[in-house]
Motif scaffolding. Structure first.
Motif, short mmCIF file in Angstrom:
data_model
loop_
_atom_site.label_atom_id
_atom_site.label_comp_id
_atom_site.label_asym_id
_atom_site.label_seq_id
_atom_site.Cartn_x
_atom_site.Cartn_y
_atom_site.Cartn_z
N LYS A 15 29.96 41.73 44.01
CA LYS A 15 30.85 40.56 44.11
C LYS A 15 32.01 40.84 45.08
CE LYS A 15 34.05 37.97 41.45
NZ LYS A 15 33.94 36.55 41.23
N SER A 37 41.58 30.49 38.32
CA SER A 37 41.44 31.79 37.68
C SER A 37 40.26 32.55 38.30
CB SER A 37 41.20 31.58 36.18
OG SER A 37 41.22 32.81 35.53
N GLY A 38 40.50 33.82 38.60
CA GLY A 38 39.44 34.67 39.14
C GLY A 38 39.26 34.57 40.64
N GLY A 40 41.12 35.78 42.94
CA GLY A 40 41.53 36.99 43.67
C GLY A 40 43.02 37.17 43.86
N LYS A 41 43.84 36.36 43.20
CA LYS A 41 45.29 36.40 43.41
C LYS A 41 45.89 37.76 43.05
CE LYS A 41 45.98 32.95 40.52
NZ LYS A 41 44.57 32.72 40.09
N THR A 42 45.59 38.22 41.82
CA THR A 42 46.15 39.50 41.37
C THR A 42 45.65 40.64 42.26
OG1 THR A 42 46.37 38.73 39.10
CG2 THR A 42 46.28 41.10 39.41
N THR A 43 44.39 40.59 42.66
CA THR A 43 43.82 41.64 43.50
C THR A 43 44.57 41.71 44.83
OG1 THR A 43 41.69 41.18 42.47
CG2 THR A 43 41.66 42.53 44.46
N GLN A 83 51.39 40.50 35.37
CA GLN A 83 50.88 39.41 34.54
C GLN A 83 50.97 39.88 33.08
OE1 GLN A 83 47.09 38.24 36.11
NE2 GLN A 83 47.08 36.24 35.11
#
Ligand SMILES: Nc1ncnc2c1ncn2[C@@H]1O[C@H](COP(=O)(O)OP(=O)(O)OP(=O)(O)O)[C@@H](O)[C@H]1O
Ligand SMILES: [Mg+2]
Length: 315
Positions: A15, A37-38, A40-43, A83
């Motif tokens: 992925k 959500s999911g 890729g923001k935090t990454t 977060q």
């Protein structure tokens, strides 16, 4: 300090969590990253402080590839509010805030002063909160402590991952207002992750919209809300025109000339109000126009329904 992601990608197994993402944040800019959500923001955020290493591409700070810098030196320039807050449960509030200054071996007096100053800054009276334990804080209080902790060593860069995610809308608005005030004083380079569009519009100098690891668009709130990209339109919602009126101040548009009789129109509104406030007052009072007044109460112009329509077209 200037930040730049240059064609970064991150794979987890097969992925692609982040896909050739390129973006800059200028000195003193408050850049908001938003997306489902999911996406890729935090990454992407964690690439800045090297908690995540890109598989492709580079991250630059002040034009320098951060992969070549000693991690400790690099992280000293960065405050990070994660977060879900993540306060250390075994440390009281003051010691939570002091964790980075202590790592940097500041002396006790300086740490104590800084802790009090920060508690005051985020609106938590030190006498009441310094010695308290994290588990007795409300969600909103804990998030303030998280922000204070990120600011502790006065880093030029601030990374904030949904810092106000866990609170009710009213508290959230208060925190946002406080944060804008703090930022206007401190002028940090901020990357702020959220999935709340109203928050993004209220806070962001620019907003970057992500979807499935990719950057869809980076633009000022105003431009974002006028954009025709289908994903952006779906994301900004059916009331995007109203949201856009909310981010334009009456004083910033070309108003209609005032009516030159002493009574003017029947209703007035401050030039510092938003166009959305003006529309709301027009609806409430069934008026097609309002006098616009400056802080001393002097009439400086008039706002009409046609002025609003002109703005809605992006004039
Ligand atoms: N350590 C990891 N191992 C495997 N997959 C991961 C890891 N970290 C993130 N991912 C995956 O990468 C994708 C992006 O995750 P990320 O945390 O960046 O999303 P996000 O946009 O911050 O989401 P949210 O709004 O829910 O916080 C997700 O599909 C996630 O499951
Ligand atoms: Mg996240």
């Amino acid at each position: 300090m200037k930040l730049e992601w240059k064609a970064v990608s991150k794979f987890y197994g097969r992925k692609k969590a982040v896909d050739t993402f390129s973006l800059e944040a200028g000195e003193g800019e408050l850049l908001v990253i938003i997306g489902p959500s999911g996406c890729g923001k935090t990454t992407v955020l964690k690439m800045i402080n090297r908690l995540v290493r890109p598989d492709e591409g580079v991250v630059l700070v002040e034009g320098e590839n951060i992969a070549h810098l000693p991690a400790a030196v690099h992280r000293r320039r960065i405050g990070y509010s994660i977060q879900q807050v993540g306060l250390f449960p075994h440390l009281n509030i003051a010691d939570n805030i002091a964790s980075v200054p202590r790592l940097l071996k500041w002396n006790k007096k300086r740490i104590a002063q800084r802790t009090r100053e920060l508690l005051n800054l985020v609106g938590l009276p030190p006498d009441q909160y310094a010695e308290a334990w994290p588990n007795r804080l409300s969600g909103g209080e804990a998030q303030r402590v998280g922000v204070a902790r990120a600011l502790a060593a006065d880093p030029p860069i601030l990374l904030m991952d949904e810092p106000f995610g866990a609170v009710d809308p009213l508290t959230r608005e208060t925190l946002q207002r406080e944060f804008l005030r703090i930022q206007s004083e401190l002028g940090k380079t901020v990357v702020f992750v959220t999935h709340d569009l109203d928050e993004a519009v209220r806070l962001g100098d620019r907003i970057a919209v992500m979807n499935k690891g990719r950057l869809v668009l980076a633009a000022t709130p105003d431009k974002l809300l006028l954009d025709s990209d289908p994903f952006v339109r779906e994301f900004t919602g059916d009331d995007r025109a109203l949201k856009r009126l909310a981010c334009i101040r009456i004083a910033d548009i070309n108003m209609t000339e005032p009516i030159l009789n002493p009574a003017g129109t029947q209703f007035s509104i401050s030039e510092n109000s938003s166009l959305k406030d003006a529309l709301s007052l027009m609806l409430e009072e069934r008026q097609l126009q309002l006098d616009v007044i400056e802080s001393a109460g002097k009439v400086v112009g008039r706002i009409t329904v046609n002025d609003l329509l002109a703005q809605a077209e992006g004039a």
